[in-house]
Design a protein around this motif. Structure first.
Motif, PDB file in Angstrom:
ATOM      1  N   THR A 198       0.854  -1.432  -0.134  1.00  0.00           N
ATOM      2  CA  THR A 198      -0.027   0.012   0.202  1.00  0.00           C
ATOM      3  C   THR A 198       0.943   1.047  -0.129  1.00  0.00           C
ATOM      4  O   THR A 198       0.390   2.194  -0.249  1.00  0.00           O
ATOM      5  N   GLY A 199       2.025   1.291   0.258  1.00  0.00           N
ATOM      6  CA  GLY A 199       3.007   2.389   0.764  1.00  0.00           C
ATOM      7  C   GLY A 199       2.792   2.478   2.097  1.00  0.00           C
ATOM      8  O   GLY A 199       2.084   2.071   2.770  1.00  0.00           O
ATOM      9  N   ARG A 200       3.766   3.145   2.579  1.00  0.00           N
ATOM     10  CA  ARG A 200       3.606   3.608   4.143  1.00  0.00           C
ATOM     11  C   ARG A 200       3.713   2.561   4.970  1.00  0.00           C
ATOM     12  O   ARG A 200       3.288   2.340   6.203  1.00  0.00           O
ATOM     13  N   CYS A 201       4.438   1.328   4.537  1.00  0.00           N
ATOM     14  CA  CYS A 201       4.705   0.026   5.179  1.00  0.00           C
ATOM     15  C   CYS A 201       6.030  -0.284   5.214  1.00  0.00           C
ATOM     16  O   CYS A 201       6.075  -1.505   5.321  1.00  0.00           O
ATOM     17  N   THR A 221      -9.342  11.059   6.790  1.00  0.00           N
ATOM     18  CA  THR A 221      -9.343   9.586   7.325  1.00  0.00           C
ATOM     19  C   THR A 221     -10.142   8.640   6.425  1.00  0.00           C
ATOM     20  O   THR A 221      -9.506   7.322   6.318  1.00  0.00           O
ATOM     21  N   ALA A 222     -11.276   8.902   6.338  1.00  0.00           N
ATOM     22  CA  ALA A 222     -12.188   7.905   5.354  1.00  0.00           C
ATOM     23  C   ALA A 222     -11.503   7.842   4.048  1.00  0.00           C
ATOM     24  O   ALA A 222     -11.349   6.708   3.491  1.00  0.00           O
ATOM     25  N   ILE A 223     -10.892   8.760   3.489  1.00  0.00           N
ATOM     26  CA  ILE A 223     -10.377   8.776   2.280  1.00  0.00           C
ATOM     27  C   ILE A 223      -9.018   7.965   2.498  1.00  0.00           C
ATOM     28  O   ILE A 223      -8.857   7.037   1.521  1.00  0.00           O
ATOM     29  N   ALA A 224      -8.230   8.145   3.409  1.00  0.00           N
ATOM     30  CA  ALA A 224      -7.211   7.276   3.431  1.00  0.00           C
ATOM     31  C   ALA A 224      -7.585   5.668   3.590  1.00  0.00           C
ATOM     32  O   ALA A 224      -6.763   4.695   3.336  1.00  0.00           O
ATOM     33  N   GLU A 225      -8.649   5.578   4.514  1.00  0.00           N
ATOM     34  CA  GLU A 225      -8.874   4.073   4.663  1.00  0.00           C
ATOM     35  C   GLU A 225      -9.315   3.552   3.313  1.00  0.00           C
ATOM     36  O   GLU A 225      -9.140   2.162   3.145  1.00  0.00           O
ATOM     37  N   ASP A 226     -10.112   4.365   2.699  1.00  0.00           N
ATOM     38  CA  ASP A 226     -10.569   3.732   1.220  1.00  0.00           C
ATOM     39  C   ASP A 226      -9.461   3.469   0.380  1.00  0.00           C
ATOM     40  O   ASP A 226      -9.147   2.469  -0.395  1.00  0.00           O
ATOM     41  N   LEU A 227      -8.208   4.327   0.376  1.00  0.00           N
ATOM     42  CA  LEU A 227      -7.283   3.905  -0.427  1.00  0.00           C
ATOM     43  C   LEU A 227      -6.454   3.068   0.090  1.00  0.00           C
ATOM     44  O   LEU A 227      -6.246   2.067  -0.810  1.00  0.00           O
ATOM     45  N   VAL A 228      -6.312   2.597   1.304  1.00  0.00           N
ATOM     46  CA  VAL A 228      -5.704   1.498   1.794  1.00  0.00           C
ATOM     47  C   VAL A 228      -6.343   0.172   1.505  1.00  0.00           C
ATOM     48  O   VAL A 228      -5.820  -0.913   1.028  1.00  0.00           O
ATOM     49  N   ASP A 229      -7.696   0.157   1.782  1.00  0.00           N
ATOM     50  CA  ASP A 229      -8.525  -1.052   1.498  1.00  0.00           C
ATOM     51  C   ASP A 229      -8.590  -1.379  -0.026  1.00  0.00           C
ATOM     52  O   ASP A 229      -8.516  -2.485  -0.232  1.00  0.00           O
ATOM     53  N   THR A 230      -8.351  -0.108  -0.826  1.00  0.00           N
ATOM     54  CA  THR A 230      -8.757  -0.534  -2.372  1.00  0.00           C
ATOM     55  C   THR A 230      -7.480  -1.144  -2.759  1.00  0.00           C
ATOM     56  O   THR A 230      -7.356  -2.099  -3.658  1.00  0.00           O
ATOM     57  N   ILE A 231      -6.394  -0.655  -2.167  1.00  0.00           N
ATOM     58  CA  ILE A 231      -4.917  -1.177  -2.923  1.00  0.00           C
ATOM     59  C   ILE A 231      -4.619  -2.625  -2.266  1.00  0.00           C
ATOM     60  O   ILE A 231      -4.248  -3.290  -3.134  1.00  0.00           O
ATOM     61  N   THR A 232      -5.075  -2.780  -1.052  1.00  0.00           N
ATOM     62  CA  THR A 232      -5.113  -3.949  -0.508  1.00  0.00           C
ATOM     63  C   THR A 232      -5.838  -5.158  -1.132  1.00  0.00           C
ATOM     64  O   THR A 232      -5.568  -6.182  -1.485  1.00  0.00           O
ATOM     65  N   SER A 233      -7.206  -4.840  -1.574  1.00  0.00           N
ATOM     66  CA  SER A 233      -7.695  -5.465  -2.347  1.00  0.00           C
ATOM     67  C   SER A 233      -7.347  -5.838  -3.794  1.00  0.00           C
ATOM     68  O   SER A 233      -7.609  -7.121  -4.285  1.00  0.00           O
ATOM     69  N   ASN A 234      -6.766  -4.987  -4.408  1.00  0.00           N
ATOM     70  CA  ASN A 234      -6.361  -5.079  -5.669  1.00  0.00           C
ATOM     71  C   ASN A 234      -5.142  -6.190  -5.710  1.00  0.00           C
ATOM     72  O   ASN A 234      -4.973  -6.744  -6.458  1.00  0.00           O
ATOM     73  N   ILE A 235      -4.240  -6.133  -4.576  1.00  0.00           N
ATOM     74  CA  ILE A 235      -3.061  -6.716  -4.305  1.00  0.00           C
ATOM     75  C   ILE A 235      -3.740  -8.093  -4.074  1.00  0.00           C
ATOM     76  O   ILE A 235      -3.212  -9.429  -4.796  1.00  0.00           O
ATOM     77  N   THR A 236      -4.645  -8.355  -3.108  1.00  0.00           N
ATOM     78  CA  THR A 236      -5.078  -9.533  -2.910  1.00  0.00           C
ATOM     79  C   THR A 236      -5.796 -10.494  -3.890  1.00  0.00           C
ATOM     80  O   THR A 236      -5.499 -11.642  -4.265  1.00  0.00           O
ATOM     81  N   TYR A 237      -6.494  -9.563  -4.712  1.00  0.00           N
ATOM     82  CA  TYR A 237      -6.955 -10.287  -6.052  1.00  0.00           C
ATOM     83  C   TYR A 237      -5.958 -10.772  -6.871  1.00  0.00           C
ATOM     84  O   TYR A 237      -6.193 -11.862  -7.458  1.00  0.00           O
ATOM     85  N   PHE A 238      -5.025 -10.055  -7.146  1.00  0.00           N
ATOM     86  CA  PHE A 238      -4.226 -10.373  -8.426  1.00  0.00           C
ATOM     87  C   PHE A 238      -3.099 -11.579  -7.593  1.00  0.00           C
ATOM     88  O   PHE A 238      -2.801 -12.323  -8.621  1.00  0.00           O
ATOM     89  N   LEU A 239      -2.940 -11.800  -6.560  1.00  0.00           N
ATOM     90  CA  LEU A 239      -1.990 -12.879  -5.759  1.00  0.00           C
ATOM     91  C   LEU A 239      -2.951 -14.035  -5.652  1.00  0.00           C
ATOM     92  O   LEU A 239      -2.250 -15.011  -5.666  1.00  0.00           O
ATOM     93  N   ARG A 240      -4.315 -14.008  -6.060  1.00  0.00           N
ATOM     94  CA  ARG A 240      -4.847 -15.231  -5.655  1.00  0.00           C
ATOM     95  C   ARG A 240      -4.688 -16.627  -6.559  1.00  0.00           C
ATOM     96  O   ARG A 240      -4.824 -17.673  -5.953  1.00  0.00           O
ATOM     97  N   ASP A 241      -3.987 -16.360  -7.847  1.00  0.00           N
ATOM     98  CA  ASP A 241      -3.702 -17.433  -8.280  1.00  0.00           C
ATOM     99  C   ASP A 241      -2.317 -17.556  -8.510  1.00  0.00           C
ATOM    100  O   ASP A 241      -1.791 -18.629  -9.392  1.00  0.00           O
TER     101      ASP A 241
END
Length: 186
Positions: free
Chosen positions: A14-17, A122-142
Motif C-alpha cells: 500500500t505504501g507507508r509500510c 481519514t475516510a479517504i485514507a481508509e478507502d485508499l488502503v482498502d482498495t490497494i489491499t484488495s487489488n493486491i489480494t485479488y492479483f495474488l489469488r492464483d
C-alpha cells in the motif's frame, strides 16, 4: 552443472509500510539488484522491462496488476508487504497534502471532499488502503510463489524471504536496515 535461474521479485504494498526500508535491506544482496519505484516514469512495455535477478519494490504496481500479469504472469516471486492498517492510514493522513493520498483524493475520487464536505481525510485514507489491499489480494489469488510479510514481524520474515529467494550477501547488514526508519512520516 545446474543452470543459474534468473528471476524477478515484485514487492506489492500500500505504501507507508516499510517499502523503502525493504529496498535498503535488499540492497545488501549480491545476487539481486533492488530498487524502489525505479520505472514509474516510463510508459508501455518499458514500464515493465525489469532486469533479471531484480527486486522491485513499488506501491504503484498495485494499480497496474493487469499489465504486470501480462508481462510476467506466474513466473516471478511476489511479496505482499503489509503493516498495521491503522498505522498506514495514520501515515497517509499525516501526508494528506501530497503524494498518493492527495492524488487519490483529487483525481481518483474526483475531489470527493469538495463534493461531500463531511468526508474526512481519514475516510479517504481508509478507502485508499482498502482498495490497494484488495487489488493486491485479488492479483495474488492464483500466483504460486507468494510470500506475505509484515513490518511488525520483519525479524522473522526478512530472513525467511532471504532464504526463499536464495539470496546471497550480507544478511546481518540487511537486518540492521530494519532498525532505521527510512522515509518516515514526521
Amino acid at each position: 552443472m545446474r543452470a543459474l535461474q534468473m528471476t524477478q521479485v515484485f514487492v506489492l504494498c500500500t505504501g507507508r509500510c516499510g517499502s523503502k526500508t525493504f529496498t535498503r535491506a535488499a540492497e545488501h544482496m549480491t545476487n539481486f539488484t533492488a530498487k524502489h519505484e525505479s520505472r514509474t516514469h516510463l510508459l508501455g512495455a518499458n514500464r515493465f522491462a525489469y532486469p533479471v535477478n531484480h527486486i522491485e519494490i513499488d506501491n504503484r504496481l498495485a494499480w497496474w496488476t493487469g499489465k504486470l500479469n501480462q508481462a510476467y504472469g506466474d513466473t516471478p516471486f511476489y511479496v505482499h508487504l503489509t503493516r498495521d492498517r491503522d498505522a498506514v492510514i495514520k501515515s497517509y493522513v499525516a501526508r494528506k497534502n501530497y503524494g498518493l493520498v492527495k492524488a487519490y483524493r483529487e483525481t481518483m475520487l474526483c475531489n470527493l471532499p469538495l463534493r461531500k464536505p463531511n468526508t474526512d481525510i481519514t475516510a479517504i485514507a481508509e478507502d485508499l488502503v482498502d482498495t490497494i489491499t484488495s487489488n493486491i489480494t485479488y492479483f495474488l489469488r492464483d500466483k504460486t510463489r507468494v510470500m506475505q510479510m509484515r513490518m511488525e514481524t520483519m525479524e522473522q520474515d526478512f530472513p525467511a524471504f532471504w532464504d526463499w529467494v536464495s539470496a546471497k550477501g550480507d544478511l546481518a547488514a540487511a537486518m540492521t536496515e530494519w532498525t532505521v526508519r527510512h522515509n518516515a512520516t514526521e
